[in-house]
Design an enzyme around this catalytic site. Structure first.
Site, PDB file in Angstrom:
ATOM      1  N   ARG A  22      43.406 -48.204  36.272  1.00 47.03           N
ATOM      2  CA  ARG A  22      43.821 -46.758  36.494  1.00 47.03           C
ATOM      3  C   ARG A  22      43.070 -45.751  35.846  1.00 47.03           C
ATOM      4  NH1 ARG A  22      50.110 -46.994  37.125  1.00 47.03           N
ATOM      5  NH2 ARG A  22      49.964 -48.824  35.766  1.00 47.03           N
ATOM      6  N   GLN A  82      43.698 -64.656  25.738  1.00 48.52           N
ATOM      7  CA  GLN A  82      44.580 -64.946  26.650  1.00 48.52           C
ATOM      8  C   GLN A  82      43.673 -65.665  27.889  1.00 48.52           C
ATOM      9  OE1 GLN A  82      47.171 -61.798  28.627  1.00 48.52           O
ATOM     10  NE2 GLN A  82      47.773 -63.364  30.056  1.00 48.52           N
ATOM     11  N   GLY A 116      48.813 -52.401  22.857  1.00 47.83           N
ATOM     12  CA  GLY A 116      47.667 -51.549  22.568  1.00 47.83           C
ATOM     13  C   GLY A 116      47.641 -50.431  23.233  1.00 47.83           C
ATOM     14  N   TYR A 380      16.902 -22.053   9.197  1.00 50.47           N
ATOM     15  CA  TYR A 380      16.801 -23.176   9.218  1.00 50.47           C
ATOM     16  C   TYR A 380      16.436 -23.966   7.770  1.00 50.47           C
ATOM     17  CZ  TYR A 380      15.947 -28.425  10.016  1.00 50.47           C
ATOM     18  OH  TYR A 380      15.848 -29.607   9.941  1.00 50.47           O
ATOM     19  N   ASN A 400       9.916 -29.124   7.518  1.00 57.86           N
ATOM     20  CA  ASN A 400      10.187 -30.555   6.989  1.00 57.86           C
ATOM     21  C   ASN A 400       9.339 -31.611   7.543  1.00 57.86           C
ATOM     22  OD1 ASN A 400      11.840 -30.274   9.113  1.00 57.86           O
ATOM     23  ND2 ASN A 400      13.546 -31.373   8.130  1.00 57.86           N
TER      24      ASN A 400
END
Length: 491
Positions: A22, A82, A116, A380, A400
């Site tokens: 769902r 399981q 869970g 910057y 840079n």
């Protein structure tokens, strides 16, 4: 009622094998998050607070993905697979078998089973359940809640003496049973021996053709064992999330509880409805959080700081008395009494010293900015180290990247840099240096030097009227020239 002295269970089993269809998601249901943690992480963290001897998680749907997720935050959890037999009863059965197979003999004492996808359950409630179970000498104790609209929950059946005699699933219930408002949360405390014995008798003869864990209670009673229930007052603790609507509701309730906790601890949250805080965030007293703020991850805010409005921070540490306004940041450290924003973008590796400033429309990354230094606006600053008490002029860029590699710039202390500078890394600007406006700095600058780009200004007279004839600019230039000429004649 419990004695108040809580005893750790021998084991906690967290069921996390369901598909969660769902949710309509490629992400396993138990991995959907609220409050900065996945639902299964909430469940496991709660279980760990009880300090059980063993903690097992049963998985099946998207098994490897869930296991990687779970072991990523708790490497000591016992993962149990399981098999193809469906049902919560079978999930618990394989978990008990796995616990019995650890080489320490059959598990004894109290076994708690939770889920869970029930993220708001608290360790204190599980502790109360465990203690009540032990004090009453029960074989099975189920945690229940009273709901005005019980919907698809299993109903609790009691005898005239109030004892729990059975749990009936909604799909198997009669109309009279569906009218019962006390519901099964799916959370239990079991005596290990009684659980092991009863699980062997559970069948798949029901509407879902599954091994129901709920059948263990009625089987235990048939075997002459004592069964009971503990009712929780806060229904949200036992609410699960089967779809995204329920997940959102749980998230809202959790966030309300988180903000209330911080406010009671001395934090001012002006508008809790628009403030979202993860469970992992630490906020000291006398902090002010303004509307529209989101605090995520390992964010830490120290005393006297102000954050917001309209600010989103992830893994950001903010020092005492600092101010962070309309800022998006992650992986950054802000020093005491420093100021950031508005409209700043702090990327990982940003470190701003005490009383420093990162101002309006500034972006920083891997930037170590010293105490008292300022980057006020439109800049910057990436891969840079700036000393103390320096100022970077407006509209500057630390260049840079050379197209292949990143390089770092170092700016000294007490430096005064002009506006619209370009810093072409790698370079070093010495202490006390100055630069002129519009300077492109390509080489190291010695301490105390003035760096400028000397190029004479050239004015090409009449260019607009010749090259842009008929434009508003050309007409304005003609009028201005005529006005200047008339003024000269009159003079």
């Amino acid at each position: 009622m419990t004695s108040g002295i809580q005893e750790a269970p021998s084991a906690v089993i967290v069921l996390a094998a369901g598909a969660g269809t769902r949710m309509k998601s490629s992400l396993p249901k138990v991995m959907h998050s609220i409050g900065g943690r996945s639902m299964v992480e909430h469940a496991i963290a709660t279980a760990r607070e009880l300090q059980p001897d063993h903690l097992a998680v049963v998985v099946r749907h998207q098994r490897d993905r869930v296991v990687d997720h779970v072991t990523g935050f708790d490497e000591n959890v016992l993962v149990v697979d399981q098999d193809e037999i469906p049902g919560t009863g079978r999930a618990v059965e394989v978990a008990v078998d796995a616990l019995d197979g650890l080489g320490q003999g059959e598990i004894e004492g109290t076994v708690v089973v939770t889920y869970g996808d029930v993220p708001l359950l608290t360790s204190s409630t599980i502790g109360d359940l465990t203690t009540y179970h032990r004090e009453q000498g029960n074989a099975v104790t189920v945690l229940t809640a009273n709901l005005e609209e019980p919907g698809g929950y299993g109903r609790i059946l009691r005898n005239e003496g109030g004892e729990v005699t059975a749990i009936v699933e909604a799909k198997d219930a009669t109309p009279e049973e569906l009218a019962i408002t006390e519901v099964n949360s799916g959370i239990y405390a079991f005596d290990a021996a009684a659980l092991r014995e009863s699980l062997k008798a559970v069948t798949t003869e029901n509407a879902q053709a599954e091994k129901y864990l709920t059948d263990v209670l009625s089987i235990a009673r048939v075997n002459g064992r004592r069964t009971s229930a503990l009712t929780v007052e806060d229904r949200w603790e036992v609410e699960g999330a089967n779809d995204r609507v329920q997940l959102s509701e749980l998230g809202r309730v959790l966030n309300q509880r988180i903000t209330e906790k911080h406010m009671r601890n001395g934090v001012t949250i002006v508008d809790p409805a628009t403030t979202w805080i993860d469970t992992t965030v630490h906020i000291s007293n006398d902090v002010t959080i303004l509307p529209g703020t989101q605090l995520h991850g390992q964010t830490v805010i120290e005393t006297g700081a102000t954050v917001g409005p309209d600010t989103t921070l992830t893994d950001v540490v903010i020092g005492e008395g600092a101010s962070v306004v309309r800022t998006h940041g992650s992986g950054a450290r802000i020093g005491a009494r420093a100021t950031v924003g508005p409209f700043a973008y702090l990327r990982p590796g940003t470190v701003l010293g005490e009383e420093g400033k990162i101002g309006t429309f500034c972006e920083t990354k891997n930037a170590d900015i010293g105490d008292g230094s300022k980057i006020p606006h439109l800049t910057y600053a990436g891969d840079v180290e700036i000393g103390e008490n320096s100022n970077i002029g407006a509209a500057s860029v630390f260049v840079n990247y050379d197209g292949v590699n990143k390089h770092r710039s170092v700016i000294g202390s007490n430096v005064r840099m002009g506006s619209d500078n370009m810093y072409v890394a790698p370079l070093h600007v010495g202490d006390g240096a100055y630069s002129g406006a519009g300077t492109v700095i390509r080489e190291d600058v010695p301490p105390g030097a003035l760096v400028i780009n000397e190029a004479p200004q050239r004015n090409v007279e009449g260019w607009v009227e010749k090259k842009r004839a008929g434009t508003p600019a050309a007409e304005a230039a003609r009028k201005a020239r005529d006005t200047d000429a008339n003024s000269s004649e009159e003079g």
